[in-house]
Design a protein around this motif. Structure first.
Motif, PDB file in Angstrom:
ATOM      1  N   THR A 177       0.817  -1.211   0.000  1.00 30.31           N
ATOM      2  CA  THR A 177       0.000   0.000   0.000  1.00 30.31           C
ATOM      3  C   THR A 177       0.854   1.266   0.000  1.00 30.31           C
ATOM      4  OG1 THR A 177      -1.746  -1.166   1.193  1.00 30.31           O
ATOM      5  CG2 THR A 177      -1.820   1.240   1.224  1.00 30.31           C
ATOM      6  N   ARG A 178       1.962   1.238   0.730  1.00 28.43           N
ATOM      7  CA  ARG A 178       2.788   2.455   0.844  1.00 28.43           C
ATOM      8  C   ARG A 178       3.343   2.869  -0.514  1.00 28.43           C
ATOM      9  NH1 ARG A 178       3.494  -0.892   4.946  1.00 28.43           N
ATOM     10  NH2 ARG A 178       5.254  -1.954   3.991  1.00 28.43           N
ATOM     11  N   TRP A 179       3.833   1.893  -1.291  1.00 28.36           N
ATOM     12  CA  TRP A 179       4.368   2.244  -2.596  1.00 28.36           C
ATOM     13  C   TRP A 179       3.255   2.614  -3.572  1.00 28.36           C
ATOM     14  CZ3 TRP A 179       8.804   4.105  -3.322  1.00 28.36           C
ATOM     15  CH2 TRP A 179       9.903   3.684  -2.563  1.00 28.36           C
ATOM     16  N   GLU A 180       2.088   2.052  -3.394  1.00 29.60           N
ATOM     17  CA  GLU A 180       0.961   2.459  -4.231  1.00 29.60           C
ATOM     18  C   GLU A 180       0.584   3.911  -3.939  1.00 29.60           C
ATOM     19  OE1 GLU A 180      -2.045  -0.394  -3.360  1.00 29.60           O
ATOM     20  OE2 GLU A 180      -1.278  -1.868  -4.805  1.00 29.60           O
ATOM     21  N   ARG A 181       0.639   4.290  -2.665  1.00 30.54           N
ATOM     22  CA  ARG A 181       0.265   5.654  -2.278  1.00 30.54           C
ATOM     23  C   ARG A 181       1.193   6.697  -2.878  1.00 30.54           C
ATOM     24  NH1 ARG A 181      -0.309   5.867   4.072  1.00 30.54           N
ATOM     25  NH2 ARG A 181      -0.403   8.104   3.560  1.00 30.54           N
ATOM     26  N   VAL A 182       2.472   6.355  -3.021  1.00 30.37           N
ATOM     27  CA  VAL A 182       3.422   7.342  -3.560  1.00 30.37           C
ATOM     28  C   VAL A 182       3.715   7.083  -5.037  1.00 30.37           C
ATOM     29  CG1 VAL A 182       4.466   7.742  -1.306  1.00 30.37           C
ATOM     30  CG2 VAL A 182       5.454   5.998  -2.812  1.00 30.37           C
ATOM     31  N   ASP A 183       2.903   6.206  -5.658  1.00 33.13           N
ATOM     32  CA  ASP A 183       3.072   5.890  -7.079  1.00 33.13           C
ATOM     33  C   ASP A 183       4.528   5.474  -7.346  1.00 33.13           C
ATOM     34  OD1 ASP A 183       2.587   5.561  -9.750  1.00 33.13           O
ATOM     35  OD2 ASP A 183       2.637   7.691 -10.243  1.00 33.13           O
ATOM     36  N   GLY A 184       4.942   4.400  -6.681  1.00 30.68           N
ATOM     37  CA  GLY A 184       6.337   3.977  -6.735  1.00 30.68           C
ATOM     38  C   GLY A 184       6.853   3.713  -8.135  1.00 30.68           C
ATOM     39  N   ARG A 185       8.052   4.180  -8.383  1.00 32.71           N
ATOM     40  CA  ARG A 185       8.759   3.943  -9.648  1.00 32.71           C
ATOM     41  C   ARG A 185      10.027   3.152  -9.331  1.00 32.71           C
ATOM     42  NH1 ARG A 185       6.482   7.850 -13.118  1.00 32.71           N
ATOM     43  NH2 ARG A 185       4.417   8.307 -12.220  1.00 32.71           N
ATOM     44  N   TYR A 186      10.655   2.588 -10.381  1.00 36.76           N
ATOM     45  CA  TYR A 186      11.882   1.817 -10.139  1.00 36.76           C
ATOM     46  C   TYR A 186      12.929   2.174 -11.184  1.00 36.76           C
ATOM     47  CZ  TYR A 186      10.987  -1.191 -14.153  1.00 36.76           C
ATOM     48  OH  TYR A 186      10.789  -1.651 -15.429  1.00 36.76           O
ATOM     49  N   GLU A 187      14.160   1.856 -10.858  1.00 35.79           N
ATOM     50  CA  GLU A 187      15.272   1.986 -11.794  1.00 35.79           C
ATOM     51  C   GLU A 187      16.238   0.833 -11.536  1.00 35.79           C
ATOM     52  OE1 GLU A 187      17.554   5.512 -11.198  1.00 35.79           O
ATOM     53  OE2 GLU A 187      17.467   5.380  -9.019  1.00 35.79           O
ATOM     54  N   PRO A 188      17.091   0.481 -12.490  1.00 37.86           N
ATOM     55  CA  PRO A 188      18.067  -0.583 -12.268  1.00 37.86           C
ATOM     56  C   PRO A 188      18.985  -0.234 -11.102  1.00 37.86           C
ATOM     57  CG  PRO A 188      17.925  -0.031 -14.597  1.00 37.86           C
ATOM     58  CD  PRO A 188      17.155   1.019 -13.864  1.00 37.86           C
ATOM     59  N   SER A 189      19.257  -1.201 -10.265  1.00 38.02           N
ATOM     60  CA  SER A 189      20.110  -0.945  -9.105  1.00 38.02           C
ATOM     61  C   SER A 189      21.519  -0.555  -9.510  1.00 38.02           C
ATOM     62  CB  SER A 189      20.162  -2.190  -8.209  1.00 38.02           C
ATOM     63  OG  SER A 189      20.665  -3.305  -8.935  1.00 38.02           O
ATOM     64  N   ALA A 190      21.937  -0.947 -10.707  1.00 34.60           N
ATOM     65  CA  ALA A 190      23.286  -0.606 -11.168  1.00 34.60           C
ATOM     66  C   ALA A 190      23.527   0.897 -11.179  1.00 34.60           C
ATOM     67  CB  ALA A 190      23.525  -1.188 -12.564  1.00 34.60           C
ATOM     68  N   ARG A 191      22.458   1.690 -11.312  1.00 30.84           N
ATOM     69  CA  ARG A 191      22.623   3.144 -11.311  1.00 30.84           C
ATOM     70  C   ARG A 191      22.979   3.685  -9.929  1.00 30.84           C
ATOM     71  NH1 ARG A 191      17.288   5.011 -14.829  1.00 30.84           N
ATOM     72  NH2 ARG A 191      17.780   3.845 -16.741  1.00 30.84           N
ATOM     73  N   ARG A 192      22.741   2.930  -8.880  1.00 29.17           N
ATOM     74  CA  ARG A 192      22.976   3.414  -7.521  1.00 29.17           C
ATOM     75  C   ARG A 192      24.052   2.633  -6.791  1.00 29.17           C
ATOM     76  NH1 ARG A 192      21.671   7.577  -9.292  1.00 29.17           N
ATOM     77  NH2 ARG A 192      19.589   7.699 -10.220  1.00 29.17           N
ATOM     78  N   ILE A 193      24.657   1.642  -7.445  1.00 30.45           N
ATOM     79  CA  ILE A 193      25.713   0.845  -6.815  1.00 30.45           C
ATOM     80  C   ILE A 193      27.069   1.360  -7.292  1.00 30.45           C
ATOM     81  CG2 ILE A 193      26.778  -1.442  -6.719  1.00 30.45           C
ATOM     82  CD1 ILE A 193      23.971  -2.635  -6.855  1.00 30.45           C
ATOM     83  N   PRO A 194      27.892   1.865  -6.404  1.00 29.96           N
ATOM     84  CA  PRO A 194      29.221   2.338  -6.807  1.00 29.96           C
ATOM     85  C   PRO A 194      30.037   1.225  -7.459  1.00 29.96           C
ATOM     86  CG  PRO A 194      28.690   3.055  -4.571  1.00 29.96           C
ATOM     87  CD  PRO A 194      27.630   2.071  -4.968  1.00 29.96           C
ATOM     88  N   GLY A 195      30.662   1.550  -8.566  1.00 32.56           N
ATOM     89  CA  GLY A 195      31.514   0.576  -9.247  1.00 32.56           C
ATOM     90  C   GLY A 195      30.784  -0.388 -10.147  1.00 32.56           C
ATOM     91  N   ALA A 196      29.458  -0.225 -10.319  1.00 32.11           N
ATOM     92  CA  ALA A 196      28.698  -1.107 -11.208  1.00 32.11           C
ATOM     93  C   ALA A 196      29.169  -0.924 -12.646  1.00 32.11           C
ATOM     94  CB  ALA A 196      27.204  -0.822 -11.103  1.00 32.11           C
TER      95      ALA A 196
END
Length: 438
Positions: free
Chosen positions: A285-304
Motif C-alpha cells: 500500500t505504501r508504494w501504491e500511495r506514492v506511485d512507486g517507480r523503479y530503476e536498475p540498481s546498477a545506477r545506484r551501486i558504486p563501481g557497477a
C-alpha cells in the motif's frame, strides 16, 4: 426347548420342519445381500468425493487469495480434483517436519533451489521433464541437476536488481539520496529467515560490480568468500547503508520487518527515499500511495559496470508424490494457461515463454515493464545466490549480514566461517544459476 445331546430337537406339533439345505441357502443369501449393500454404500460415498491433491506454499493473505482465485479454483473446476492448500511463512520448516514424519505434501512451492536440490539428492522429488513443456523455462529457472533430471520450475518470478523511489523524485535527488545511509529504507526482520534483505544487497552488488561469471562461481561454491570481489561487495554495502555507524539508524534496520521498511516514505517529512527490494514490494500500500517507480540498481551501486545482468528469484514448484492427481496439478501449474492467470493477477510474473503478454496487453505500466525485463532474451538473469546455496550456507549467510550490519569490524571472521561451512563435505550445490555467464 433345548435339543438333547446326540440329535436335533423335535419339531413342534402341527408345524412343518424346514430342511437344513433351505436354511443354509437363506443364510448365504442374507450374507451376500449384506456384503452387497455395504459395497454399494462405500461406492456411493467414494463417488461423492472428488480426488484430492495437497499443496504447500508460503503464500498467505492477499497472495493466497489471488492464488486460489486465479489458479486453484480454475484447476478444480476444470479437472474436478480438489486442492488442499496449506500456506505457511515457515514452509521450509513445515516441509522438513512432514518429510521426516513420512507425510509430505504431494506438491510444494519453495523459493530455494538449493533446498530442493538437497531433497532431490535424498530421492524425495519426482523428475519433471516429462510433465513440463520443453523450452518453456530458461536454464536459470529449471536447472538440470548432476543426474540430468529437472526437479522444479517457477510458478511465480520476481526481479531483484531494482531500486524503488516515489514518483516525483528526480535523478539528481536520487543520486544524492543514494549517498546518504539514512535515505535507504532498510528492514532486516523476517522471522526465522531474518537477514535475507542483506543477502539480496550483497548478491546484487557482486553481480553488478563483477558480472555474472564471478557471481555464478561464487553461487555454486567455487569462489572463496574471502576473495576480493566478494569482500568488496560486503564493504560496498557497508558504505551504502552505514553499517556500524549511526546507532539509531542501525537499530532501525535491525528491528524493522522487511515488509515495513518503506513505511517512512509516506511520512512528512519523508523518512527515507530509496528501497532496494524485489518487484513484489510494489503491491504494498505504501508504494501504491506514492506511485512507486523503479530503476536498475546498477545506477545506484558504486563501481557497477552496466553488464546487463539482473538478479531474479522465483517460487518453484516441485513434486513429491507422483500420483495422477499430483501430476495433473503439476502439469497445470507449468502450463501457459495457469502462468498467464497468475501474472494477470499482478501477484507476480511468469517466465514461461508461452505465457508472455501480448503487446498492448492490459495491466499496470510498471508491471508490464518489469515482465518484459524478466523475459528479455538479451539480458542475463541470475537466480538469487543464497536461495541456490545449500540451506546451511544460506542460513549462515543471512545471520552473518545481521552481525555485519551491527559490527562491520567482524567481517574477516564472518567470511572465514562461511568459507569453512561452504567447504563441508556432502553439501549439494546447484550447478548453474545464470541463464548465460559469459
Amino acid at each position: 426347548m433345548s435339543a438333547p445331546h446326540g440329535g436335533p430337537a423335535p419339531a413342534a406339533p402341527g408345524r412343518p420342519r424346514p430342511s437344513r439345505r433351505l436354511a443354509r441357502i437363506v443364510t448365504l443369501v442374507a450374507i451376500c445381500l449384506a456384503v452387497l449393500v455395504a459395497a454399494v454404500v462405500v461406492g456411493v460415498r467414494a463417488l461423492g468425493r472428488e480426488p484430492t491433491v495437497t499443496l504447500l506454499a508460503n503464500w498467505t493473505g492477499d497472495d493466497e487469495r489471488n492464488l486460489r482465485k486465479a489458479v486453484i479454483e480454475p484447476f478444480e473446476r476444470k479437472y474436478h480434483i480438489r486442492v488442499e492448500y496449506q500456506g505457511s511463512a515457515a514452509e521450509s520448516q513445515v516441509l522438513g517436519a512432514d518429510v521426516e514424519a513420512g507425510t509430505p505434501p504431494d506438491v510444494v512451492v519453495l523459493t530455494g533451489p538449493g533446498e530442493l536440490a538437497e531433497y532431490a539428492r535424498q530421492k524425495n522429488l519426482v523428475a519433471l521433464e516429462d510433465l513440463i513443456p520443453r523450452h518453456a523455462f530458461g536454464a536459470s529457472w529449471a536447472t538440470p541437476l548432476a543426474d540430468g533430471h529437472v526437479y522444479w520450475f517457477p510458478l511465480k518470478a520476481d526481479l531483484k536488481s531494482i531500486v524503488w523511489y516515489p514518483a516525483g523524485v528526480g535523478e539528481r535527488q536520487r543520486a544524492d539520496a543514494a549517498k546518504e545511509p539514512a535515505e535507504w529504507c532498510v528492514g532486516m526482520g523476517s522471522g526465522a529467515t531474518s537477514g535475507w534483505p542483506g543477502t539480496d544487497w550483497i548478491e546484487d552488488i557482486l553481480l553488478q560490480r563483477s558480472g555474472p561469471r564471478v557471481y555464478a562461481q561464487w553461487a555454486r561454491g567455487d569462489l572463496s568468500w574471502r576473495s576480493k570481489p566478494v569482500r568488496q561487495a560486503w564493504t560496498t554495502w557497508r558504505d551504502l547503508i552505514g553499517a556500524g555507524g549511526d546507532r539509531g539508524l542501525v537499530r532501525r534496520a535491525l528491528m524493522t520487518p522487511h515488509d515495513r521498511a518503506s513505511e517512512p516514505i509516506t511520512t512528512v517529512p519523508r523518512g527515507c527515499t530509496l528501497e532496494h527490494q524485489a518487484s513484489f514490494i510494489r503491491n504494498k500500500t505504501r508504494w501504491e500511495r506514492v506511485d512507486g517507480r523503479y530503476e536498475p540498481s546498477a545506477r545506484r551501486i558504486p563501481g557497477a559496470t552496466g553488464n546487463g545482468a539482473w538478479e531474479v528469484s522465483g517460487d518453484l514448484v516441485a513434486l513429491l508424490h507422483g500420483t495422477p492427481e499430483a501430476k495433473r496439478l503439476t502439469r497445470y501449474l507449468a502450463s501457459a494457461e495457469a502462468q498467464r492467470a497468475w501474472s494477470a493477477a499482478e501477484s507476480g510474473f511468469s517466465v514461461n515463454s508461452g505465457a508472455r503478454p501480448a503487446p498492448g496487453a492490459a495491466g499496470s505500466p510498471w508491471h508490464r515493464s518489469l515482465a518484459d525485463i524478466l523475459v528479455d532474451d538479451h539480458a542475463v538473469h541470475c537466480f538469487d545466490a543464497s536461495d541456490a546455496m545449500p540451506p546451511s550456507v544460506r542460513d549462515a549467510f543471512a545471520e552473518a549480514t545481521i552481525e555485519f550490519l551491527a559490527h562491520p569490524g567482524h567481517l574477516e571472521t564472518l567470511l572465514r566461517s562461511l568459507d569453512i561451512l561452504s567447504g563441508t563435505p556432502g553439501l549439494t550445490w546447484v550447478p548453474s544459476v545464470c541463464d548465460r555467464a559469459p
